[in-house]
Design an enzyme around this catalytic site. Structure first.
Site, PDB file in Angstrom:
ATOM      1  N   GLY A 137      39.262  31.037  29.228  1.00  0.00           N
ATOM      2  CA  GLY A 137      38.143  31.614  29.974  1.00  0.00           C
ATOM      3  C   GLY A 137      38.397  31.736  31.464  1.00  0.00           C
ATOM      4  O   GLY A 137      37.497  32.086  32.221  1.00  0.00           O
ATOM      5  N   ASP A 185      36.982  40.441  35.831  1.00  0.00           N
ATOM      6  CA  ASP A 185      38.163  39.594  35.991  1.00  0.00           C
ATOM      7  C   ASP A 185      39.215  40.253  36.894  1.00  0.00           C
ATOM      8  O   ASP A 185      39.770  39.619  37.789  1.00  0.00           O
ATOM      9  CB  ASP A 185      38.780  39.283  34.616  1.00  0.00           C
ATOM     10  CG  ASP A 185      37.789  38.578  33.701  1.00  0.00           C
ATOM     11  OD1 ASP A 185      36.719  38.169  34.180  1.00  0.00           O
ATOM     12  OD2 ASP A 185      38.091  38.445  32.496  1.00  0.00           O
TER      13      ASP A 185
HETATM   14  C1  GLA Z   1      35.634  38.064  29.776  1.00  0.00           C
HETATM   15  C2  GLA Z   1      35.778  39.535  30.119  1.00  0.00           C
HETATM   16  C3  GLA Z   1      34.886  39.895  31.321  1.00  0.00           C
HETATM   17  C4  GLA Z   1      33.441  39.429  31.113  1.00  0.00           C
HETATM   18  C5  GLA Z   1      33.400  37.982  30.641  1.00  0.00           C
HETATM   19  C6  GLA Z   1      32.008  37.550  30.222  1.00  0.00           C
HETATM   20  O1  GLA Z   1      36.126  37.261  30.814  1.00  0.00           O
HETATM   21  O2  GLA Z   1      37.123  39.847  30.442  1.00  0.00           O
HETATM   22  O3  GLA Z   1      34.941  41.277  31.556  1.00  0.00           O
HETATM   23  O4  GLA Z   1      32.767  40.293  30.231  1.00  0.00           O
HETATM   24  O5  GLA Z   1      34.264  37.751  29.540  1.00  0.00           O
HETATM   25  O6  GLA Z   1      31.130  37.565  31.302  1.00  0.00           O
END
Ligand code: GLA
Length: 400
Positions: A137, A185
């Site tokens: 994450g 991200d």
């Molecule tokens: C992942 C995805 C992002 C976003 C998050 C949830 O990190 O790459 O684009 O959607 O999950 O907020």
């Protein structure tokens, strides 16, 4: 090589591995950070707001340009090496004719996306390493995508806008890797600023750096569990959000995304939306309000208010968006009852991996101990819990 840049030692070591592997020096190096998202679960692809910060965990590349249209990537941490042709990216194959392993779909996908945009992607030898845990994450995927994107931009010298580069990398992830992720991200990786979180409007692409006070510390609590986005329910959540939007459109013809729907409007038209998409939409609509309230709290020095909003985000992520998981829940429960604790929530997509906690700097070591002991007693998995610093965005480091 200049002296004193972030993660200098790791990049020097990678340059040595490059030399041992390819028997020549790299032309340049790239550092490309991961991120934490303080708040904003799954709001980005609903054209909403997010509040991420780049962190001092990165993907690193050592790169040498070549005249042949061939890329060889040596993945140091995985002890694997893959070569692929830049002239046949649609095949998703290695030079030896095998399917590209998952990690190699990132360089191939970024090259594919850049080529599609008419940008040159010359051949290269690349050594890849990093210290962002994968599938936790913390945005290891976007960090490597951006690193490859910056590498090609540097080799060719094209002057591409940073936001456009973020979008090319997102496109690689959506269309080549197959995860329908939003832009948060890649944005955080390229635009990060040490000492700041970034309030990002995913529709207008406007953003603002909001200072993080030294009185608070960010803590990453790794539950020791992993998920991969492509096999997770990520795309299903996105489909649920789209289903809610389509169900609301006949009643609210001006809406283009869930960002345009107010909490009152959702309640008024609740009966028009199937139960599961309704719960997803209820999360997204309230979360968008929380993100802006969180940025305002941060600006006003109200760190307790920010922590409370992070907790509310976690509860909504768990109960309405079904994107928590047993170990994340256990970590959140384990964190309760400590005086230095301000709030916490899962980072990234959810389901497994890490949580980010906001803690008072004074007392945060005792909080980490409290969390470690209580989580391990509950789950019998040894967690990795540590402070994390915010960092500047991705950069190229010249060797000479
Ligand atoms: C992942 C995805 C992002 C976003 C998050 C949830 O990190 O790459 O684009 O959607 O999950 O907020």
């Amino acid at each position: 090589m200049p002296t004193h840049f972030p993660e200098e030692q790791a990049l020097r070591e990678l340059a040595s591995v490059f030399e041992e592997t390819f028997h020549s020096e790299p032309d340049f190096l790239v550092r490309s950070p991961g991120r934490v998202d303080l708040i904003g679960t799954h709001t980005d692809y609903n054209e909403g707001w997010v509040l991420p910060a780049a962190i001092n965990r990165s993907a690193w590349l050592a790169v040498k340009a070549l005249p042949t249209p061939l890329v060889t990537v040596h993945a140091v941490d995985m002890e694997e090496q893959v070569a692929f042709r830049l002239t046949d990216l649609d095949a998703h194959k290695t030079l030896a004719g095998q399917d590209l392993p998952e990690w190699a779909r990132f360089p191939a996908g970024v090259a594919w996306s850049l080529q599609e945009a008419g940008l040159a992607t010359p051949g290269s030898q690349i050594a890849l390493s990093g210290n962002i845990p994968i599938g936790a994450g913390l945005s290891s995927s976007a960090a490597v995508e951006v690193a490859y994107g910056l590498a090609w931009s540097h080799i060719v010298g094209w002057k591409v806008d940073k936001m456009a580069l973020a979008q090319y990398c997102q496109r690689a992830e959506n269309l080549y890797v197959g995860v329908n992720s939003g832009l948060m991200d890649q944005f955080a990786c390229l635009f990060g600023q040490a000492g700041h979180a970034l309030l990002f409007d995913c529709r207008t692409l406007e953003w603002e750096a909001v200072p993080l006070s030294n009185d608070v510390t960010l803590i990453i609590a790794d539950t020791g569990t992993r998920r991969t986005l492509s096999t997770s329910h990520y795309n299903e959540r996105r489909a649920d959000c789209d289903a809610a939007l389509e169900a609301l459109k006949p009643h609210l013809p001006d809406i283009k995304a869930l960002r345009d729907v107010s909490p009152d409007q959702l309640e008024t038209h609740k009966d028009a939306v199937p139960e599961q998409p309704y719960r997803r939409a209820a999360h997204i609509i309230a979360e968008n309000e929380r993100v802006r309230a969180a940025a305002a709290a941060l600006k006003n020095g109200d760190t307790a208010g920010l922590g409370k909003l992070m907790d509310e985000s976690y509860i909504s992520t768990r109960d309405l968006f079904d994107a928590s998981g047993p170990q994340l829940d256990a970590m959140w429960e384990a964190s309760q009852g400590h005086p230095a604790r301000l709030g916490g929530r899962p980072v990234g997509a959810g389901w497994a991996g890490c949580m980010v906690f906001l803690a008072k700097t004074e007392g945060c070591d005792a909080f980490i101990e409290h969390l470690e002991q209580r989580y391990q007693a509950e789950v019998a998995i040894e967690p990795t819990i540590h402070r994390v610093e915010t960092a500047d965005g991705a950069q190229v480091v010249e060797v000479n």
